[in-house]
Design an enzyme around this catalytic site. Structure first.
Site, short mmCIF file in Angstrom:
data_model
loop_
_atom_site.label_atom_id
_atom_site.label_comp_id
_atom_site.label_asym_id
_atom_site.label_seq_id
_atom_site.Cartn_x
_atom_site.Cartn_y
_atom_site.Cartn_z
N SER A 21 7.60 5.09 9.90
CA SER A 21 7.61 3.85 9.13
C SER A 21 6.19 3.33 8.95
CB SER A 21 8.48 2.80 9.82
OG SER A 21 7.71 2.14 10.80
N LYS A 22 6.06 2.39 8.02
CA LYS A 22 4.74 1.81 7.75
C LYS A 22 4.17 1.15 9.00
CE LYS A 22 5.04 1.18 2.79
NZ LYS A 22 4.69 0.39 1.64
N ARG A 23 5.04 0.70 9.88
CA ARG A 23 4.57 0.00 11.07
C ARG A 23 4.17 0.94 12.22
NH1 ARG A 23 9.13 -2.46 11.20
NH2 ARG A 23 9.22 -2.42 8.95
N ASP A 24 4.60 2.20 12.12
CA ASP A 24 4.32 3.14 13.21
C ASP A 24 2.84 3.34 13.44
OD1 ASP A 24 6.86 3.60 13.99
OD2 ASP A 24 7.17 5.29 12.64
N PRO B 10 0.84 -1.20 0.00
CA PRO B 10 0.00 0.00 0.00
C PRO B 10 0.87 1.25 0.00
CG PRO B 10 0.13 -0.92 2.20
CD PRO B 10 0.84 -1.88 1.31
#
Ligand code: GLU
Length: 506
Positions: free
Chosen positions: A265-268, A16
């Site tokens: 980051s994408k995980r944040d 995404p």
């Protein structure tokens, strides 16, 4: 601007689109529209190993939801023009000739080193405290068309041996680069490695495909994230090697975590509880669902306004901008070099603002659809309710808790509020209030207000003594918009019933 502005957003469909990707797309779009130029979407899908199903669709949907449509790009309904196709996988046949052109002109070479050999060299260097770089230092000691005889090279190629084509970085020269945001940059070419441009599977790497396409698509300005700055020397060298005029480059600042430390980051998002994606995304492999701004109830205008300020500002106090306004105010030169801190509270602030701008009937429709108890309620009534409370809301999902008493009588009363509002003398006051209201013929906000206020003043009761229990009776808490507006909305009979309900407690 003298030349025709043609800019591109060139994501790889590897998952995404992160909110930072949308920021890059937005800055490209704003720049293009400001200069009556063209905004192009190019899908950089040369790396088959990293390809993720559904990612391209996601990118297109995200751009559409954000209201930043592309003028040229993949898909139906979009002008293909002379520059398509816009998926690199569909341009595969184009790249090889350019790689070969560079070999012929001495700017590139075939390399046959196996992954294992290269790994061994890397480990060897590491053991000696050095870093292995494939360039002029050691290319003649390695397995390539610069070190092998022409005959051996030919045999290897004829045999279909595994090969790559590497760029031959120049030795001992100083590269002078220019970035619109960062100014002049000097790079010693001796630190550059001989990057792979083409692989034996017939696919170009990012670097070659990107430069060839930017050239063929007549891209005038490359506006992309800071993480691509290290590629700039090679890209400039490739333009020089081909003898092509390079576009102007602008590398946008990094987007930092809310703490200001480290890249977002994408995980944040999942870790810190806010979306980092424009739309929600279900991982096709794991089934894991990540939040999206759209589904979390953000208005597209709020997302755009917020993103525009991630690394740019107009140099004035103005913060609220429509897309039109952004196009007019946007200047690439005003983009900052320093990383931009991502502040999830600020985007809520924008959302609150854009909520106020939404027409009540539009909000009412969305509210009605989102809540089953509203199924049979007249949309005009919901619309009026929304008009009364929206200044207190940031999301449509806030509406129910702010409005339930417009639809249902309170079934419980806030404990603290009850203590505050219900005193020893409340009972006779409310009884008298009931009689007063009962006599009222004109149950409109203004006459209601005048009569009740006059009664309070003449009787010298004190406003709080009446208004607080009255509000508690209507709302169940000491919250909400104007008491008289609430009474008007729910009507006389219901208002009286609610006051009587409280009287029963006394
Ligand atoms: N495909 C690269 C990306 O995923 C494009 C970088 C560029 O704009 O040159 O962002």
């Amino acid at each position: 601007m003298s030349k025709t502005v043609r800019v591109r957003f060139a994501p790889s469909p590897t998952g995404p689109l992160h909110i930072g990707g949308i920021r890059t797309a937005l800055f490209n779009y704003l720049f293009a529209k400001k200069h009556n130029g063209c905004f192009i979407l190019r899908i950089e899908d040369t790396d088959k190993n990293r390809y993720v199903d559904g990612a391209e669709n996601y990118i297109v949907n995200a751009l559409n939801w954000c209201g930043i449509p592309f003028d040229e790009g993949p898909g139906s309904g979009v002008k293909v023009g002379e520059f398509g196709p816009y998926r690199q996988s569909e341009r595969k046949h184009l790249y090889k000739q350019y790689a070969e052109q560079l070999i012929a002109s001495g700017h590139a070479y075939y390399a046959f080193d196996s992954a294992e050999r290269l790994e061994a060299h890397r480990r060897d260097h590491e053991a000696k405290g050095k870093t292995f770089i494939y360039n002029w230092h050691n290319r003649l000691k390695l397995n390539n068309s610069l070190s092998l005889t022409a005959e051996t090279v030919k045999t290897k190629l004829d045999n279909g041996d595994h090969y790559v084509i590497r760029f031959k970085s120049p030795q001992d020269s100083m590269l002078h680069l220019k970035d619109t945001i960062r100014g002049a940059i000097k790079i010693d070419t001796n630190v550059l490695d001989d990057k792979v441009l083409f692989k034996s599977d017939g696919m170009p790497t990012y670097h070659l495909a990107n430069i060839v396409d930017d050239h063929l698509m007549e891209i005038s300005h490359v506006i992309r994230g800071e993480e691509w700055l290290p590629s700039l020397p090679l890209h400039q060298l490739l333009y020089d090697a081909f003898g092509w005029e390079a576009p102007e480059f602008a590398h946008l600042p990094l987007i930092l975590k809310p703490t200001g430390k480290g890249k977002l980051s994408k995980r944040d998002g999942d870790k810190l509880g806010f979306p980092v994606f424009p739309l929600e995304w279900k991982d096709p492999k794991t089934g894991e669902l990540s939040m999206g701004y759209k589904q979390e109830g953000y208005f597209q205008e709020a997302v755009i306004n917020f993103l525009a300020f991630l690394g740019w500002n107009p140099g004035t106090e103005q913060e609220l901008f429509s897309l039109e306004g952004l196009i007019n105010a946007f200047e690439l030169e005003k983009v900052n070099k320093a990383g931009a801190r991502f502040d999830p509270d600020k985007i809520k602030w924008f959302n609150h603002h854009y909520m106020q701008k939404q027409p009540n009937d539009v909000l009412a429709k969305a509210f009605k659809n989102s809540h089953s108890e509203l199924k049979d309620i007249d949309i005009n009534y919901i619309s009026m309710v929304v008009g009364l409370i929206k200044e207190r809301a940031t999301f449509i999902s806030d509406f129910w808790s702010l409005t339930h008493y417009f639809f249902n009588a309170p079934t419980q009363y806030d404990e603290k509020a009850s203590k505050k509002a219900l005193k020893e003398d409340t009972k006779p006051i409310l009884e008298e209030l009931i009689t007063l209201i009962d006599t009222l013929k004109d149950f409109q906000i203004e006459p209601l207000k005048t009569v009740v206020k006059e009664w309070i003043t003449t009787k010298e009761i004190g406003f709080g003594k009446v208004m607080q229990p009255l509000r508690l009776a209507l709302v169940g808490a000491l919250q909400g918009p104007d008491v008289f507006a609430i009474m008007f909305m729910i009507g006389k009979a219901e208002s009286l019933k609610r006051i009587e309900n409280v009287l029963k407690l006394l």
